[in-house]
Design a protein around this motif. Structure first.
Motif, mmCIF file in Angstrom:
data_model
loop_
_atom_site.group_PDB
_atom_site.id
_atom_site.type_symbol
_atom_site.label_atom_id
_atom_site.label_comp_id
_atom_site.label_asym_id
_atom_site.label_seq_id
_atom_site.Cartn_x
_atom_site.Cartn_y
_atom_site.Cartn_z
ATOM 1 N N LYS A 295 0.844 -1.195 0.000
ATOM 2 C CA LYS A 295 0.000 0.000 0.000
ATOM 3 C C LYS A 295 0.877 1.242 0.000
ATOM 4 O O LYS A 295 2.009 1.226 0.465
ATOM 5 C CB LYS A 295 -0.925 0.009 1.220
ATOM 6 C CG LYS A 295 -1.958 -1.104 1.205
ATOM 7 C CD LYS A 295 -2.914 -0.972 2.391
ATOM 8 C CE LYS A 295 -3.972 -2.055 2.351
ATOM 9 N NZ LYS A 295 -4.932 -1.952 3.486
ATOM 10 N N TRP A 296 0.306 2.348 -0.510
ATOM 11 C CA TRP A 296 1.052 3.597 -0.583
ATOM 12 C C TRP A 296 1.102 4.277 0.771
ATOM 13 O O TRP A 296 0.084 4.401 1.466
ATOM 14 C CB TRP A 296 0.423 4.530 -1.614
ATOM 15 C CG TRP A 296 0.583 4.054 -3.019
ATOM 16 C CD1 TRP A 296 -0.343 3.433 -3.796
ATOM 17 C CD2 TRP A 296 1.780 4.142 -3.818
ATOM 18 N NE1 TRP A 296 0.184 3.126 -5.034
ATOM 19 C CE2 TRP A 296 1.481 3.553 -5.073
ATOM 20 C CE3 TRP A 296 3.057 4.653 -3.594
ATOM 21 C CZ2 TRP A 296 2.419 3.477 -6.097
ATOM 22 C CZ3 TRP A 296 3.990 4.573 -4.610
ATOM 23 C CH2 TRP A 296 3.678 3.995 -5.844
ATOM 24 N N HIS A 297 2.297 4.715 1.135
ATOM 25 C CA HIS A 297 2.495 5.429 2.394
ATOM 26 C C HIS A 297 3.535 6.522 2.200
ATOM 27 O O HIS A 297 4.441 6.403 1.373
ATOM 28 C CB HIS A 297 2.967 4.478 3.499
ATOM 29 C CG HIS A 297 1.959 3.446 3.888
ATOM 30 N ND1 HIS A 297 0.940 3.694 4.777
ATOM 31 C CD2 HIS A 297 1.804 2.154 3.488
ATOM 32 C CE1 HIS A 297 0.208 2.607 4.917
ATOM 33 N NE2 HIS A 297 0.701 1.652 4.150
ATOM 34 N N ARG A 425 2.776 17.441 11.744
ATOM 35 C CA ARG A 425 2.213 16.784 10.569
ATOM 36 C C ARG A 425 2.396 17.595 9.302
ATOM 37 O O ARG A 425 2.546 18.823 9.340
ATOM 38 C CB ARG A 425 0.712 16.550 10.760
ATOM 39 C CG ARG A 425 -0.102 17.838 10.936
ATOM 40 C CD ARG A 425 -1.574 17.559 11.147
ATOM 41 N NE ARG A 425 -2.354 18.773 11.376
ATOM 42 C CZ ARG A 425 -2.591 19.300 12.561
ATOM 43 N NH1 ARG A 425 -2.090 18.725 13.656
ATOM 44 N NH2 ARG A 425 -3.310 20.402 12.694
ATOM 45 N N ALA A 426 2.352 16.865 8.180
ATOM 46 C CA ALA A 426 2.249 17.510 6.877
ATOM 47 C C ALA A 426 0.852 18.083 6.736
ATOM 48 O O ALA A 426 -0.139 17.426 7.056
ATOM 49 C CB ALA A 426 2.527 16.498 5.767
ATOM 50 N N SER A 431 -0.411 13.824 1.901
ATOM 51 C CA SER A 431 0.774 13.403 2.660
ATOM 52 C C SER A 431 0.404 13.022 4.087
ATOM 53 O O SER A 431 0.910 12.023 4.631
ATOM 54 C CB SER A 431 1.819 14.521 2.669
ATOM 55 O OG SER A 431 2.254 14.815 1.361
ATOM 56 N N TRP A 432 -0.473 13.825 4.719
ATOM 57 C CA TRP A 432 -0.903 13.534 6.092
ATOM 58 C C TRP A 432 -1.664 12.211 6.140
ATOM 59 O O TRP A 432 -1.391 11.345 6.977
ATOM 60 C CB TRP A 432 -1.763 14.688 6.612
ATOM 61 C CG TRP A 432 -2.160 14.567 8.053
ATOM 62 C CD1 TRP A 432 -1.639 13.728 8.993
ATOM 63 C CD2 TRP A 432 -3.159 15.336 8.726
ATOM 64 N NE1 TRP A 432 -2.250 13.919 10.216
ATOM 65 C CE2 TRP A 432 -3.190 14.896 10.084
ATOM 66 C CE3 TRP A 432 -4.023 16.352 8.330
ATOM 67 C CZ2 TRP A 432 -4.069 15.449 11.019
ATOM 68 C CZ3 TRP A 432 -4.899 16.891 9.273
ATOM 69 C CH2 TRP A 432 -4.909 16.450 10.600
ATOM 70 N N TYR A 433 -2.594 12.023 5.198
ATOM 71 C CA TYR A 433 -3.399 10.806 5.178
ATOM 72 C C TYR A 433 -2.531 9.562 4.988
ATOM 73 O O TYR A 433 -2.810 8.499 5.554
ATOM 74 C CB TYR A 433 -4.438 10.897 4.063
ATOM 75 C CG TYR A 433 -5.309 9.680 3.928
ATOM 76 C CD1 TYR A 433 -6.356 9.449 4.832
ATOM 77 C CD2 TYR A 433 -5.096 8.746 2.913
ATOM 78 C CE1 TYR A 433 -7.154 8.314 4.717
ATOM 79 C CE2 TYR A 433 -5.887 7.609 2.797
ATOM 80 C CZ TYR A 433 -6.914 7.408 3.708
ATOM 81 O OH TYR A 433 -7.694 6.293 3.594
#
Length: 503
Positions: A295-297, A425-426, A431-433
């Motif tokens: 998954k994308w992170h 956080r971003a 980006s945050w999600y």
């Protein structure tokens, strides 16, 4: 009498407590009731589902004054859990009201939760700004978007920058200014042009394709009372859209006004930040999203934040093991990226230097809850210890959100005098999600009687779900339509009347 009338059938004891606290000289209280629900709006020209507050999108403005106590009852009419965070409100020693997953359980669908916090003013120093000459207006401009930097300008009018995120700035003239995601500025604008026509007010996307960016520009009109006709011609020019060097030069020119009468970001005299010994250094390297476990992170120092089911603050209070670790690396590690719930083990009353290194291709912005920090430097390339030679150690602006340009770094310094667990956080939503955040664990090893205790209306979840009570005791302002501000004199009369009625 509004508080007495509206709360009589809901929670008399809480109302009476607020009345008594105000009667004994405490700062005024203001009350809001928010119902959060889905609505249909067209923010980009096409109808779509949005999240609205009291049916409004964007939501209502909380018009309050420093030191006031703000009570906001939030009713979640969505079909999913909800949290509301208050970016820019420092929540002094009260991270329980911060409204992020590390401090609060989300408000379940159909539930309400009441936020109760005070904005606090620090000691005033220096001199008053003085009144401007002529018909001059103060404009507060915020980028409340989720991904795109904006360039703000008013046709043929200068913008005199005077404030950003609670700090007065040296007054400088700009024809336009870039405002990045989550940032806010105040400008003085003088009506010194002729009234032959109206003038454009423009907010254009920055660092995007120029053709699509022009179409997406937000445009309004400045109209003098004696205007002789409508505006005509093209919008005022946007700076070189794809070159961030102009924007960085602007950012470096913003300075803190050390002589203005204003709230200082920290009470221990840390506005003389250039003379304070740094206790900890963190170099936070951000990378574009990558595949981790299929998954994308997004990551900081190779870690993508994994949100546990139990908020960090509650886990700390109740000594719940295994929820988080205090081992966030101070620099990138030579290992594969991974998901983790790793916190920065910060030192209470320490003075920390944090360097954001952006290895991506887009502008990022980062926000720190609970604090204002000093933006001491930024430049292109990779940060090294030699980069400190270009730091501004005298009048760097204090704020809570800073930009980091692609292929560049930004350095901040912050005095950790506000105990709690605070989110870094971003601000760009994608980006945050995808996990580009971390928490600072700022714990006073000695018992801190000034830190706000666990609220009575705390929602429990995760490993502490068994502690959850029903909502019968919760405060409800469901019929309150607007601001309620009652003088202490009126409150005294109300308390006397109430006590007579009870006895």
């Amino acid at each position: 009498m509004p508080c007495f009338a509206k709360l009589w059938g809901v929670n008399l004891s809480i109302c009476l407590l607020w009345l008594l606290r105000s009667c004994y000289g405490e700062d005024p209280y203001v009350f809001y009731d928010w119902r959060v629900s889905y609505a249909t709006a067209s923010p980009l020209g096409t109808k779509q589902q949005v999240i609205a507050v009291n049916g409004q999108f964007p939501g209502p403005t909380l018009n309050v004054t420093t030191n006031w106590n703000v009570i906001v009852n939030v009713r979640n009419d969505l079909d999913e859990p909800l949290l509301i965070t208050w970016a820019g409100v420092q929540q002094r020693k009260n991270s329980w009201q911060d409204g992020v997953s590390g401090t609060n359980c989300a408000i379940p669908a159909g539930w309400n939760w009441t936020y109760d916090f005070q904005e606090l003013r620090k000691n005033l120093e220096g001199h008053d700004l003085g009144a401007p000459d002529g018909k001059t207006y103060r404009l507060r401009v915020s980028n409340v978007g989720i991904s795109t930097s904006l360039n703000f300008r008013i046709q043929n009018h200068n913008l005199i920058l005077v404030e950003t995120e609670g700090s007065y700035t040296v007054q400088q003239k700009y024809t336009d200014l870039d405002i990045h995601v989550g940032q806010s500025y105040s400008f003085l604008v003088t009506m010194d042009q002729d009234a032959t026509s109206d003038y454009y007010i423009v907010a254009s996307p920055r660092f995007v394709n120029s053709s699509s960016g022009g179409k997406a520009a937000g445009v309004a009109l400045l109209r003098y009372s004696n205007s002789q006709g409508p505006v005509s011609g093209p919008l005022p020019d946007l700076p070189n859209n794809l070159d961030p060097s102009y924007s960085m030069t602007q950012a470096k020119s913003i300075r803190w006004n050390l002589t203005a009468s204003a709230a200082r970001p920290n009470p221990q005299g840390s506005f003389r930040y250039g003379q304070i010994t740094v206790t900890d250094v963190y170099v936070l390297v951000s990378k574009p999203a990558e595949l981790i476990n299929g998954k994308w992170h997004a990551t900081l120092n190779g870690l993508s934040y994994f949100t546990p089911s139990t908020p960090l603050k509650l886990a700390h209070l109740y000594n719940v093991p295994g929820v988080y670790k205090l081992d966030f690396p101070s620099k990138p590690m030579n290992r594969p990226s991974r998901l983790d719930t790793s916190l920065i083990n910060a030192t209470y009353r320490g003075f920390v230097e944090i360097i954001f290194q952006n290895s991506g291709t887009t502008v990022q912005t980062y926000h720190l809850d609970g604090y204002a920090f000093f933006v001491v430097g930024m430049d292109y390339g990779t940060w090294t210890e030699n980069s400190r030679s270009i730091y501004n150690k005298d009048d760097a602006v204090a704020r809570c959100t800073t930009q980091v340009y692609p292929g560049a770094w930004t350095a901040i310094m912050v005095s950790l005098d506000n105990s709690g667990i605070w989110n870094l956080r971003a601000e760009k939503l994608n980006s945050w999600y995808l996990g580009q955040e971390v928490y600072l664990n700022v714990v006073n090893s000695e018992k801190d009687s000034s830190e706000v205790p666990l609220p009575d209306n705390t929602i429990y979840c995760g490993l502490l779900s068994s502690l959850q009570r029903d909502q019968s005791h919760r405060i409800d302002f469901s019929h309150m339509q607007k601001l309620v501000c009652v003088s202490s004199t009126t409150l005294v009369a109300l308390v006397i009347t109430l006590l007579c009625f009870l006895f």
